[in-house]
Design a protein around this motif. Sequence first.
Motif, PDB file in Angstrom:
ATOM      1  N   MET A  75       0.935  -1.269   0.150  1.00  0.00           N
ATOM      2  CA  MET A  75      -0.088   0.046   0.025  1.00  0.00           C
ATOM      3  C   MET A  75       0.691   1.433  -0.052  1.00  0.00           C
ATOM      4  N   GLU A  76       2.132   1.139   0.247  1.00  0.00           N
ATOM      5  CA  GLU A  76       3.169   2.120   0.200  1.00  0.00           C
ATOM      6  C   GLU A  76       2.921   3.318   1.168  1.00  0.00           C
ATOM      7  N   MET A  77       2.171   2.834   2.353  1.00  0.00           N
ATOM      8  CA  MET A  77       1.712   3.849   3.527  1.00  0.00           C
ATOM      9  C   MET A  77       3.080   4.212   4.246  1.00  0.00           C
ATOM     10  N   SER A  78       3.409   5.558   4.669  1.00  0.00           N
ATOM     11  CA  SER A  78       4.228   6.057   5.486  1.00  0.00           C
ATOM     12  C   SER A  78       4.164   5.020   6.779  1.00  0.00           C
ATOM     13  N   THR A  79       5.606   4.939   7.252  1.00  0.00           N
ATOM     14  CA  THR A  79       5.540   4.408   8.661  1.00  0.00           C
ATOM     15  C   THR A  79       4.581   5.102   9.815  1.00  0.00           C
ATOM     16  N   ASP A  80       4.643   6.595   9.534  1.00  0.00           N
ATOM     17  CA  ASP A  80       3.748   7.403  10.608  1.00  0.00           C
ATOM     18  C   ASP A  80       2.150   6.981  10.417  1.00  0.00           C
ATOM     19  N   ASP A  81       1.863   6.641   9.217  1.00  0.00           N
ATOM     20  CA  ASP A  81       0.444   6.532   9.082  1.00  0.00           C
ATOM     21  C   ASP A  81       0.263   4.983   9.540  1.00  0.00           C
ATOM     22  N   ILE A  82       1.086   4.037   9.157  1.00  0.00           N
ATOM     23  CA  ILE A  82       0.855   2.748   9.797  1.00  0.00           C
ATOM     24  C   ILE A  82       0.877   2.576  11.193  1.00  0.00           C
ATOM     25  N   CYS A  83       1.662   3.398  12.019  1.00  0.00           N
ATOM     26  CA  CYS A  83       1.444   3.445  13.391  1.00  0.00           C
ATOM     27  C   CYS A  83       0.339   3.714  13.865  1.00  0.00           C
ATOM     28  N   GLN A  84      -0.213   5.004  13.480  1.00  0.00           N
ATOM     29  CA  GLN A  84      -1.395   5.576  13.588  1.00  0.00           C
ATOM     30  C   GLN A  84      -2.397   4.596  13.439  1.00  0.00           C
ATOM     31  N   GLU A  85      -2.458   3.949  12.510  1.00  0.00           N
ATOM     32  CA  GLU A  85      -3.637   3.016  12.035  1.00  0.00           C
ATOM     33  C   GLU A  85      -3.540   1.642  13.133  1.00  0.00           C
ATOM     34  N   LEU A  86      -2.193   1.227  13.295  1.00  0.00           N
ATOM     35  CA  LEU A  86      -2.252  -0.107  14.361  1.00  0.00           C
ATOM     36  C   LEU A  86      -1.974   0.436  15.631  1.00  0.00           C
TER      37      LEU A  86
ATOM     38  N   ILE B   6       0.457   1.391  17.377  1.00  0.00           N
ATOM     39  CA  ILE B   6       1.717   0.956  17.799  1.00  0.00           C
ATOM     40  C   ILE B   6       2.940   1.914  17.682  1.00  0.00           C
ATOM     41  N   SER B   7       3.945   2.153  18.385  1.00  0.00           N
ATOM     42  CA  SER B   7       4.904   3.122  18.221  1.00  0.00           C
ATOM     43  C   SER B   7       5.827   2.882  17.037  1.00  0.00           C
ATOM     44  N   THR B   8       6.383   4.109  16.755  1.00  0.00           N
ATOM     45  CA  THR B   8       7.239   4.085  15.466  1.00  0.00           C
ATOM     46  C   THR B   8       8.240   3.119  15.430  1.00  0.00           C
ATOM     47  N   THR B   9       8.880   3.082  16.693  1.00  0.00           N
ATOM     48  CA  THR B   9       9.991   2.246  17.038  1.00  0.00           C
ATOM     49  C   THR B   9       9.571   0.658  16.764  1.00  0.00           C
ATOM     50  N   ASN B  10       8.558   0.340  17.327  1.00  0.00           N
ATOM     51  CA  ASN B  10       7.908  -0.985  17.251  1.00  0.00           C
ATOM     52  C   ASN B  10       7.794  -1.244  15.591  1.00  0.00           C
ATOM     53  N   CYS B  11       7.096  -0.238  14.928  1.00  0.00           N
ATOM     54  CA  CYS B  11       7.064  -0.374  13.262  1.00  0.00           C
ATOM     55  C   CYS B  11       8.361  -0.752  12.714  1.00  0.00           C
ATOM     56  N   TRP B  12       9.421  -0.129  13.121  1.00  0.00           N
ATOM     57  CA  TRP B  12      10.585  -0.142  12.379  1.00  0.00           C
ATOM     58  C   TRP B  12      11.086  -1.731  12.711  1.00  0.00           C
ATOM     59  N   VAL B  13      10.985  -2.123  13.983  1.00  0.00           N
ATOM     60  CA  VAL B  13      11.355  -3.388  14.494  1.00  0.00           C
ATOM     61  C   VAL B  13      10.567  -4.591  13.588  1.00  0.00           C
ATOM     62  N   MET B  14       9.176  -4.114  13.341  1.00  0.00           N
ATOM     63  CA  MET B  14       8.493  -5.270  12.520  1.00  0.00           C
ATOM     64  C   MET B  14       9.064  -5.242  11.131  1.00  0.00           C
ATOM     65  N   LEU B  15       9.389  -4.238  10.442  1.00  0.00           N
ATOM     66  CA  LEU B  15       9.831  -4.077   9.198  1.00  0.00           C
ATOM     67  C   LEU B  15      10.871  -4.669   8.974  1.00  0.00           C
ATOM     68  N   HIS B  16      11.956  -4.356   9.882  1.00  0.00           N
ATOM     69  CA  HIS B  16      13.148  -5.097   9.813  1.00  0.00           C
ATOM     70  C   HIS B  16      13.010  -6.641   9.974  1.00  0.00           C
TER      71      HIS B  16
END
Lengths: 194, 59
Positions: free
Chosen positions: A151-162, A164-174
Amino acid sequence: MSADASPAITPEAIEAERDYLLRYATLQLRNPAQAEDAVQETLLAALEGLERFSGRSTLRTWLTGILKHKIIDHLRRSGRERPLGSDDDERAETEIVDALFAGDGHWRGVPADWGSPAKSLENSRFWKAFELCLQRLPVRTARVFTMREVMEMSTDDICQELEISTTNCWVMLHRARLTLRECLEMTWFDGQPS
Amino acid sequence: MIPNCKETSQLLSQAQDRPLGFIERLRMRLHLAICDRCRRVSKQFDFLRAAVRRYRDGE
């Protein structure tokens, strides 16, 4: 813009995008019935709102924009019915990454040289392997990964939607990238002539 | 200080999601200069992004 400046969009032209939309929705939702619903809703909304199509974007881009909203609706609905995973799942997923590195942070196994992987993109058997590796991602990890990459969403939008914290988002993407990398290496790039 | 492979792979991943800071970029490059394994993974992360989009858009 006057209506007749737009290219004529026929119901047939919209219907012709169905396969694309269905693949897109299935990648994100991982549930054929839900994906089918989201696409159906999108096609209906498009047919009802044809006059809002400005012709400034392609038909596919316009339809994809509608589909994204429908997908988010489905994710919200199923999130309310079945919240994603427990802390146990989270721990299990963390171990996936930990297993790849030694205590000093070096790669435990040596990442292989994939040669010219672009050649694989032309091979239908590669896409089978790719599909299986995507399906094997843990559900929560896959959700974040596809929101980012499909969907090419920004991590900010993903965090907001789910929520979760930005850090958590980066950890999951990694984690998603490493897991997918590992799976492709084992199922495809191992022993492929490069 | 030069990061280890684990941290470098985190930076490589985050580089796909946000602009890295100057120091982060520098540390990542220092590591990549001495580590062919992470250079491979760097290319592979780029490949993964391209492959997902290709898959989405139809092979």
